[in-house]
Scaffold this active site. Structure first.
Site, mmCIF file in Angstrom:
data_model
loop_
_atom_site.group_PDB
_atom_site.id
_atom_site.type_symbol
_atom_site.label_atom_id
_atom_site.label_comp_id
_atom_site.label_asym_id
_atom_site.label_seq_id
_atom_site.Cartn_x
_atom_site.Cartn_y
_atom_site.Cartn_z
ATOM 1 N N CYS A 79 36.777 41.574 38.312
ATOM 2 C CA CYS A 79 36.557 41.044 36.844
ATOM 3 C C CYS A 79 36.260 42.149 35.694
ATOM 4 O O CYS A 79 37.257 42.839 35.650
ATOM 5 C CB CYS A 79 35.262 40.022 37.079
ATOM 6 N N HIS A 181 37.398 36.664 40.637
ATOM 7 C CA HIS A 181 36.241 36.807 41.619
ATOM 8 C C HIS A 181 36.734 36.292 42.831
ATOM 9 O O HIS A 181 36.569 35.214 43.383
ATOM 10 C CB HIS A 181 35.027 36.006 41.420
ATOM 11 N N GLU A 183 35.402 36.999 45.600
ATOM 12 C CA GLU A 183 34.365 36.486 46.418
ATOM 13 C C GLU A 183 33.860 35.101 46.393
ATOM 14 O O GLU A 183 33.105 34.542 47.236
ATOM 15 C CB GLU A 183 33.208 37.407 46.115
#
Length: 209
Positions: A79, A181, A183
């Site tokens: 990001c 992202h 994650e």
């Protein structure tokens, strides 16, 4: 061992937990001295370009991160951590980035809802070990108001479309970036982190001989 840079601007715990979920050892680093002991590096980031660069500067990270990138060890920006890999960011005036990739970071044109927030699909532009096993048009989770414009088209690995086609994954040599992202991107995000972790382990095995 994968180091995650803690410079006060990142979503560290969710990155750490995602890597643990796919069985990779991580350490959250609060000092640049710890870079010596890691085989791969993740630079997360949330917020504004200038603030991130100021935090990296005041924490004494800029030169050590640059040296790490030059060492050939795998390096992933996420990001905002991807955006600061570039030379210049245009958020609140022009600000110098790390300059590890050529290009600048610009604001989305008016018209669409900003920030771009939510799930969007990737268009794979070229093969990449970071995206191995991830089908074209897989969805990832984005939150950003700015996007990178690389000077070199060859650095664009995957794109996404939000009124304008922008780079979603960039990479050159051992330096990589994801605008989304991973994650927070369910199975495909974990696949990307697994690919990165495997790359780090390969590097560690080679460098220990």
């Amino acid at each position: 061992m994968i180091g995650i840079v803690d410079y006060g601007r990142g979503n560290l715990r969710s990155v750490e937990k995602a890597l643990e979920k796919v069985d990779f050892e991580t350490t959250i680093m609060t000092s640049s001295a710890e870079l010596e002991g890691v085989d791969g590096l993740i630079l997360p980031g949330v917020g504004a370009f200038a603030d991130a660069m100021e935090a990296l500067k005041s924490g004494g990270w800029i030169e050590p991160i640059t040296q790490f990138a030059r060492s050939g060890r795998p390096f992933l920006g996420i990001c905002l951590g991807m955006q600061v890999l570039f030379e210049v960011g245009e958020e609140h005036g022009e600000h110098a980035g790390l300059g590890l990739l050529a290009g600048r970071v610009v604001k989305f044109p008016p018209g669409g809802k900003i920030p771009h927030m939510g799930w969007n699909s990737l268009n794979l532009e070229q093969p990449s070990r970071l995206l191995e096993g991830i089908p074209n048009e897989s969805y990832f989770y984005f939150v950003h108001s700015f996007y990178a414009v690389p000077s070199e088209k060859s650095d664009i690995v995957a794109t996404s479309d939000y009124g304008v086609v922008f780079p979603a994954v960039v990479g050159k040599g051992n330096v990589w970036g994801a605008q989304f992202h991973p994650e927070k991107s369910s199975p495909w995000g974990l696949t990307l982190l697994t690919n990165f972790g495997k790359w780090v382990n390969e590097y560690a095995a080679l460098s220990s001989h």
